[in-house]
Write an enzyme that holds these catalytic residues in place. Structure first.
Site, PDB file in Angstrom:
ATOM      1  N   ASP A 125      -2.061   6.625   6.127  1.00 11.99           N
ATOM      2  CA  ASP A 125      -3.121   5.768   5.586  1.00 11.99           C
ATOM      3  C   ASP A 125      -3.438   4.726   6.648  1.00 11.99           C
ATOM      4  O   ASP A 125      -2.733   3.737   6.801  1.00 11.99           O
ATOM      5  CB  ASP A 125      -2.645   5.107   4.297  1.00 11.99           C
ATOM      6  CG  ASP A 125      -3.632   4.096   3.739  1.00 11.99           C
ATOM      7  OD1 ASP A 125      -4.713   3.908   4.340  1.00 11.99           O
ATOM      8  OD2 ASP A 125      -3.334   3.480   2.698  1.00 11.99           O
ATOM      9  N   LYS A 175     -12.868  -1.995   6.602  1.00  8.45           N
ATOM     10  CA  LYS A 175     -12.140  -2.852   7.522  1.00  8.45           C
ATOM     11  C   LYS A 175     -12.633  -2.630   8.954  1.00  8.45           C
ATOM     12  O   LYS A 175     -13.149  -3.540   9.576  1.00  8.45           O
ATOM     13  CB  LYS A 175     -10.639  -2.599   7.391  1.00  8.45           C
ATOM     14  CG  LYS A 175     -10.125  -2.837   5.961  1.00  8.45           C
ATOM     15  CD  LYS A 175      -8.674  -2.487   5.807  1.00  8.45           C
ATOM     16  CE  LYS A 175      -8.236  -2.514   4.350  1.00  8.45           C
ATOM     17  NZ  LYS A 175      -8.302  -3.841   3.743  1.00  8.45           N
ATOM     18  N   TRP A 226       0.829  -1.211   0.000  1.00 11.35           N
ATOM     19  CA  TRP A 226       0.000   0.000   0.000  1.00 11.35           C
ATOM     20  C   TRP A 226       0.855   1.249   0.000  1.00 11.35           C
ATOM     21  O   TRP A 226       0.471   2.273  -0.595  1.00 11.35           O
ATOM     22  CB  TRP A 226      -0.980  -0.036   1.167  1.00 11.35           C
ATOM     23  CG  TRP A 226      -1.976  -1.141   0.979  1.00 11.35           C
ATOM     24  CD1 TRP A 226      -2.112  -2.267   1.731  1.00 11.35           C
ATOM     25  CD2 TRP A 226      -2.933  -1.255  -0.082  1.00 11.35           C
ATOM     26  NE1 TRP A 226      -3.102  -3.068   1.213  1.00 11.35           N
ATOM     27  CE2 TRP A 226      -3.613  -2.480   0.098  1.00 11.35           C
ATOM     28  CE3 TRP A 226      -3.272  -0.448  -1.166  1.00 11.35           C
ATOM     29  CZ2 TRP A 226      -4.623  -2.909  -0.758  1.00 11.35           C
ATOM     30  CZ3 TRP A 226      -4.274  -0.874  -2.034  1.00 11.35           C
ATOM     31  CH2 TRP A 226      -4.932  -2.088  -1.828  1.00 11.35           C
TER      32      TRP A 226
END
Length: 359
Positions: A171, A195, A102
């Site tokens: 993030d 999530k 990511w």
């Protein structure tokens, strides 16, 4: 009977939230229609949005000088939004910690608009650890510093918040709401919902007020934090059902005791699984101790030829979505807030039985 879902995202949602949504699906607040059929500009939905924002502010102790934005495009859209919104003051360098997939995706996108400087990287050991702060090579004039506190795929979590002189961007897609965070230490925090917040289709960005005027002049309207802030996240029609469900999750979290209670629970759940793996000669963790994620726990079998059998039997036992990411292999159990301790106990019991039978 509901099964135990270890999916990395879209992930498990709290059962009380799903039951309430089910109850209200056809007749929301006595209006004779679904919340999905109500105008986002109606007073009723504005109340939903306002409560969701306030509950999130309460949960994370967000200071008044930060805007809370509910956005579309998931966290991936923020890979573009961050440089678009923060590179307009003339600074073009962007500091990154390269900690996995990511971070890499965010770097690639940021590199289209600015000059990426990799402050530190864990690529030398297949992204199995969080680089220590004393290894950094920071820029003196970076526009911002970007890192991923928890890498969902590699299962690596930073045990500290970087101390930098430029705006810190995080993030937190796979770790937000799992523990208290010092929001005031960040310039921007963003997270995809699917999530620990709610269903897919919405993202949250927490942006310090002084950063709203740093955008590039030709920023697309749909990516502008200032436009979103001025319109209270309703410049266009938002994903109202995802926003509503996220709000229900925030209410549920407050009922459970907030993020401090979630932090205690996450340590309990992750320790249960890590302790079992570490005692076993059949299973092992590829992540360095001290960098292990509480949210996403990868593990491998001693003989990868048994992976397929493990996955087939675990699913038959009601343990879903344990296959590791295609770039890593092995297994991965995601232990987000909505995954109960009983799920981890069931997983450990299955793993012990599987090892005894085939190990």
């Amino acid at each position: 009977m509901r099964k135990y879902n270890f999916c990395s995202g879209p992930a498990a949602l709290p059962e009380p939230v799903l039951l309430r949504a089910q109850e209200e699906l056809l007749d929301w607040e006595g209006r004779g229609c679904s919340v999905m059929e109500v105008s986002h500009r109606s007073p009723e939905f504005e109340a939903v949005a306002a409560r969701a924002e306030q509950d999130l502010r309460d949960l994370l102790a967000i200071p008044d000088n930060y805007k809370v934005l509910f956005l579309q495009g998931g966290a991936t859209a923020q890979f573009s939004a961050v440089p678009w919104n923060l590179l307009g003051a003339g600074q073009k360098k962007i500091d990154f910690i390269h900690s996995g997939q990511w971070a890499k995706k965010a770097m690639e996108e940021a590199g289209r608009y600015g000059e990426v400087n990799i402050v530190a990287s864990s690529e030398d050991r297949n992204f199995s650890y969080a680089p220590a702060a004393d290894s950094w090579q920071q820029s003196e004039d970076a526009a911002y510093f970007h890192y991923v506190p928890n890498e969902t795929i590699g299962g690596v979590e930073f045990g500290y918040v970087p101390e930098v002189s430029c705006p810190l961007v995080a993030d937190m897609s796979s770790s937000i709401l799992s523990q208290p965070i010092p929001v005031e230490n960040f310039g921007v925090v963003f997270a995809g919902a699917q999530k620990n917040i709610g269903p897919s289709g919405i993202a949250v960005a927490i942006v310090r007020d002084d950063l709203l005027d740093r955008a590039l002049p030709d920023i697309p309207r749909s990516l502008s934090w200032k436009v979103a802030a001025d319109a209270h996240s309703m410049d266009n029609t938002p994903p109202t059902f995802a926003w509503y469900l996220s709000g229900l999750v925030f209410q549920w979290l407050k009922e459970q005791g907030g993020v401090s209670a979630m932090a205690e629970l996450s340590w309990r759940k992750s320790a249960l699984l890590y302790d079992f793996v570490d005692r076993s000669d059949f299973y092992s963790s590829p992540v360095a101790e001290g960098s292990r994620s509480r949210m996403n726990i990868p593990f491998v079998l001693a003989d990868e030829r048994l992976d397929k059998q493990f996955l087939q039997e675990s699913e038959a036992a009601g343990l879903l979505n344990l296959k590791g990411h295609r770039s890593v292999g092995g297994m991965r159990a995601s232990l987000y807030n909505a995954v109960p301790v009983e799920a981890v106990e069931a997983l450990v019991n299955f793993m012990a039985d599987f090892e005894k039978r085939v190990g």
